[in-house]
Design an enzyme around this catalytic site. Structure first.
Site, PDB file in Angstrom:
ATOM      1  N   ASP A 118      38.638 -20.420 -21.080  1.00 25.67           N
ATOM      2  CA  ASP A 118      39.712 -18.468 -21.008  1.00 25.67           C
ATOM      3  C   ASP A 118      41.161 -18.710 -20.722  1.00 25.67           C
ATOM      4  O   ASP A 118      41.348 -17.241 -20.877  1.00 25.67           O
ATOM      5  CB  ASP A 118      38.946 -18.323 -20.018  1.00 25.67           C
ATOM      6  CG  ASP A 118      37.862 -17.903 -19.877  1.00 25.67           C
ATOM      7  OD1 ASP A 118      36.960 -17.437 -21.123  1.00 25.67           O
ATOM      8  OD2 ASP A 118      36.543 -17.901 -19.111  1.00 25.67           O
ATOM      9  N   ASP A 178      31.975 -16.193 -26.715  1.00 21.33           N
ATOM     10  CA  ASP A 178      33.428 -15.276 -26.962  1.00 21.33           C
ATOM     11  C   ASP A 178      34.145 -16.411 -26.332  1.00 21.33           C
ATOM     12  O   ASP A 178      35.701 -15.587 -26.435  1.00 21.33           O
ATOM     13  CB  ASP A 178      33.528 -15.089 -24.708  1.00 21.33           C
ATOM     14  CG  ASP A 178      32.282 -15.050 -24.153  1.00 21.33           C
ATOM     15  OD1 ASP A 178      31.057 -15.406 -25.109  1.00 21.33           O
ATOM     16  OD2 ASP A 178      31.541 -14.965 -23.596  1.00 21.33           O
TER      17      ASP A 178
HETATM   18  N1  GLY Z   1      33.402 -13.788 -21.198  1.00 22.15           N
HETATM   19  C1  GLY Z   1      32.910 -13.913 -19.869  1.00 22.15           C
HETATM   20  C2  GLY Z   1      32.283 -12.350 -20.351  1.00 22.15           C
HETATM   21  O1  GLY Z   1      32.554 -11.984 -21.413  1.00 22.15           O
HETATM   22  O2  GLY Z   1      31.838 -12.291 -19.087  1.00 22.15           O
END
Ligand code: GLY
Length: 397
Positions: A118, A178
């Site tokens: 992330d 994501d």
């Molecule tokens: N990347 C985690 C979410 O969208 O909750």
């Protein structure tokens, strides 16, 4: 909540019948309100920090009357500082600049974190805006180091960046949709450093995801689990969606935004085509409510009472503004849909002034299957809402 949506229905009916001017999005007014509201969030954050455990720094959500702070390793830690950069960009006020710099400094140690995918959200979000708005070379170094850390998670045999280190008992090499959002960090790192390694990792990840994450209807599954030795797909699953086969709303928005940003850097027609196919899936979905704020999953079993996800709406609206710039035939349609989404968010989903700790948008859903962060304000919804409002103000052809 029910009353809220009854009023929303009435509002849509009236605005549909009213003069065109009444339907226009007033992005300037919405941004002004947002700036005022974020001053409240600043004060509330400072207050919460005084009684929080050490290291709990960044406002993530407000639940049960409590402002929840998280540490910098949390995937959402970059959104608050990144939002402060948008407020500085909007106002050019030194106070926002000071705050944005200070909050960005807090998350900078994460540039060395190799345990998460992330880093695009956590580091590139704030540091990218910081570099763009100040030209301070310090942020360039932070971005390049974060790209190095992210690249350590790339597996050349599978052609993808590993998303999660957890779930080792069930998944060998999980990649979530994501993850497309973190490619921006890699593309930028190549632009800033001249090192094409980051670019190649980004393009390979995008191509592999294009092959394996999407279904014939252009929805995406949440998690693809790869065999790290052979690159074979071991399974397709969900973690935050309703079912393995369902369309988790925020995942669809991440995919739309992700392939749009890939086209921004590469001009690869396949990425534009995929972004347009995802846009069509979202915008034409029979379960997309009239106010364009999706249920948390397009296939949630309890429609029409299922919780909404305002964050998915904000992410998609922001992406649609950018996509409009690349797709002349559909540009007016994408802008009109994005405007309509923002109008709905700004009129019906914003927190009353001074309330909800200063967060902007209500009614997001974080992790429904885990029973966590359901129908709440959340920092990433605010960030993409601000971004979309700023994009809405850009001159149109
Ligand atoms: N990347 C985690 C979410 O969208 O909750």
């Amino acid at each position: 909540m029910n009353r809220h949506f009854r009023l929303l229905g009435l509002g849509l009916l009236l605005s549909a019948a009213g003069p065109a001017a009444a339907q226009q999005l007033d992005a300037r007014k919405a941004l002004k309100a947002a700036e005022k509201q974020y001053r409240v969030l600043q004060v509330e954050t400072d207050k919460a920090r005084r009684s929080a455990k050490p290291g709990q720094l960044t406002p993530r959500t407000g639940e049960n009357g409590q402002l929840k702070l998280v540490g910098t390793p949390d995937w959402t830690s970059g959104f608050y500082p990144a939002s402060l950069w948008y407020l500085y960009e909007l106002t050019r006020k030194p106070a926002w600049l000071r705050a944005a710099r200070a909050e960005t400094q807090c998350i900078e140690p994460e540039q060395h974190n190799t345990t998460t995918h992330d880093l695009g959200f956590m580091v590139y979000g704030p540091a990218g805006h910081a570099l763009r708005l100040t030209q301070d070379a310090h942020y360039r170094a932070v971005i390049i180091q974060a790209a190095r850390s992210l690249s350590t998670r790339f597996n050349p045999r599978a052609g993808v960046i590993r998303s999660w280190d957890q779930h080792k008992d069930s998944w060998q090499f999980p990649v979530i949709i994501d993850n497309m959002m973190n490619l921006e960090l890699l593309f930028e790192a190549t632009r800033l450093s001249g090192d094409s390694t980051f670019w190649r990792v980004a393009v390979t990840h995008a191509n592999t995801t294009l092959r394996h994450h999407f279904r014939p209807d252009n929805s995406s599954c949440h998690v693809v689990d790869y065999d790290p030795q052979t690159g074979a797909v071991r399974g397709r699953h969900t973690a935050q969606g309703y079912a393995d086969e369902s369309a988790w709303a925020r995942g669809q928005a991440w995919g739309l935004y992700g392939y749009t940003l890939c086209y921004r850097y590469t001009r690869h027609p396949a990425y534009l085509a995929q972004a347009e196919r995802i846009a069509a899936f979202i915008l034409r979905h029979p379960n997309l409510p009239a106010d364009r704020v999706p249920y948390w999953d397009y296939n949630a079993p309890d429609l029409p009472t299922a919780p909404r996800d305002a964050s998915a709406a904000a992410i998609a609206a922001s992406a649609l503004y950018e996509l409009a710039g690349y797709a002349p035939a559909q540009a007016a349609y994408y802008r009109q849909q994005a405007d309509a989404t923002l109008r709905s968010l700004s009129r019906q989903y914003t927190a009353p002034a001074g309330q909800h700790h200063g967060f902007l948008l209500l009614h997001s859903t974080g992790h429904k299957p885990a029973g966590s962060e359901i129908d709440v304000p959340i920092c990433y919804a605010d960030y993409y809402y601000l971004e979309a409002l700023l994009r809405a103000r850009q001159p149109r052809p």
